[in-house]
Each structure stands twice: as C-alpha cells, then as structure tokens.
Design a protein around this motif. Sequence first.
Motif, PDB file in Angstrom:
ATOM      1  N   LYS A 291       0.847  -1.183   0.000  1.00 49.72           N
ATOM      2  CA  LYS A 291       0.000   0.000   0.000  1.00 49.72           C
ATOM      3  C   LYS A 291       0.887   1.238   0.000  1.00 49.72           C
ATOM      4  CE  LYS A 291      -3.971  -1.976   2.294  1.00 49.72           C
ATOM      5  NZ  LYS A 291      -4.915  -1.871   3.402  1.00 49.72           N
ATOM      6  N   VAL A 292       0.359   2.329  -0.533  1.00 51.87           N
ATOM      7  CA  VAL A 292       1.067   3.610  -0.490  1.00 51.87           C
ATOM      8  C   VAL A 292       0.636   4.305   0.790  1.00 51.87           C
ATOM      9  CG1 VAL A 292       1.504   5.792  -1.651  1.00 51.87           C
ATOM     10  CG2 VAL A 292       1.087   3.728  -3.002  1.00 51.87           C
ATOM     11  N   LYS A 293       1.534   4.352   1.760  1.00 56.64           N
ATOM     12  CA  LYS A 293       1.204   4.945   3.062  1.00 56.64           C
ATOM     13  C   LYS A 293       1.719   6.384   3.188  1.00 56.64           C
ATOM     14  CE  LYS A 293       1.203   0.462   5.357  1.00 56.64           C
ATOM     15  NZ  LYS A 293       1.832  -0.386   6.356  1.00 56.64           N
ATOM     16  N   ASN A 294       2.800   6.695   2.464  1.00 59.31           N
ATOM     17  CA  ASN A 294       3.407   8.016   2.548  1.00 59.31           C
ATOM     18  C   ASN A 294       2.502   9.043   1.868  1.00 59.31           C
ATOM     19  OD1 ASN A 294       5.080  10.272   1.349  1.00 59.31           O
ATOM     20  ND2 ASN A 294       6.587   9.328   2.714  1.00 59.31           N
ATOM     21  N   GLU A 295       2.096  10.060   2.617  1.00 65.07           N
ATOM     22  CA  GLU A 295       1.188  11.084   2.088  1.00 65.07           C
ATOM     23  C   GLU A 295       1.788  11.833   0.901  1.00 65.07           C
ATOM     24  OE1 GLU A 295      -2.022  11.523   2.853  1.00 65.07           O
ATOM     25  OE2 GLU A 295      -1.814   9.805   4.190  1.00 65.07           O
ATOM     26  N   GLY A 296       3.094  12.003   0.885  1.00 67.19           N
ATOM     27  CA  GLY A 296       3.737  12.693  -0.224  1.00 67.19           C
ATOM     28  C   GLY A 296       3.736  11.895  -1.519  1.00 67.19           C
TER      29      GLY A 296
END
Length: 137
Positions: free
Chosen positions: A85-90
């Motif tokens: 999953k893409v967890k980094n907000e950036g």
Amino acid sequence: MKAILFTDGGSRGNPGPAGCGWVLLNPEGEVLTEGCHFLGLATNNVAEYTALIKGLAAAQALGVTELVVKADSELMIRQLKGIYKVKNEGLKPLFARVKELARNFRQVTYQHIPREQNQRADALANQAMDRQASFEA
C-alpha cells in the motif's frame, strides 16, 4: 505500438538535490526518446515516481499503446502492482497520477529489475542532479 520504458530517480541525501531519468525504447531496443529532470529538493521515492510520470507522458505523446515499465525501485513497483500500500502522504498524489496516466494505454506491465539493467536511466538521473538541469530528446 509497443515500447519499453526504463525509469530511475535519485536524491543526494533523503531529501536532497534530486533528479530523474527515463528512456523509452521500441521492442528492437532502439531509443524512441529519453530525458531527465532536475527536481530540486526531494526524496528518492518522489524522484522515482516523477521519472515514471515523465516517462509515461512521453510514451503517451508518441502514441504507445502497450508498455513494459522497468525500474529498479522495488518499493514503487510493488506499490504499483498492489503488493504494498502507499502509506506516505507525499507519494499518494504521485501514485494517483501514475494510475491516471496508465489508463491511457491498452496495457502497462511493471517489472522490477536490478540496478545493473537500468544504467541509462540512472545515468540520466545523475546527469540531472549534476547539472541541475532538465532535457528531453
């Protein structure tokens, strides 16, 4: 039209001065287009995603319909395949942009490759960082 896209991004420091590079080849291995982009201050992962975004846009502009993306960023490839999953907000808006661009192709396949197989894209990313400049050819 089928094509192969090699992408790479890097930063000197994390974050630090960052650049990205991409090379688009036809199935015979001939360069269709390539380029690099200096990002200023960014993380390595942002540079990796930006390289892919630039490469996808270049492929679309040339009328590519089927694309094999090859990159040495295991994180990015696993995120695009849905393994991570893409967890980094950036990274979330960059991930969304990649998915949006990918919809313009009939097929996009993502492959993780060793760094040794990504030398030209790596050289372009380093050129962008060294010269703090961008180009497309």
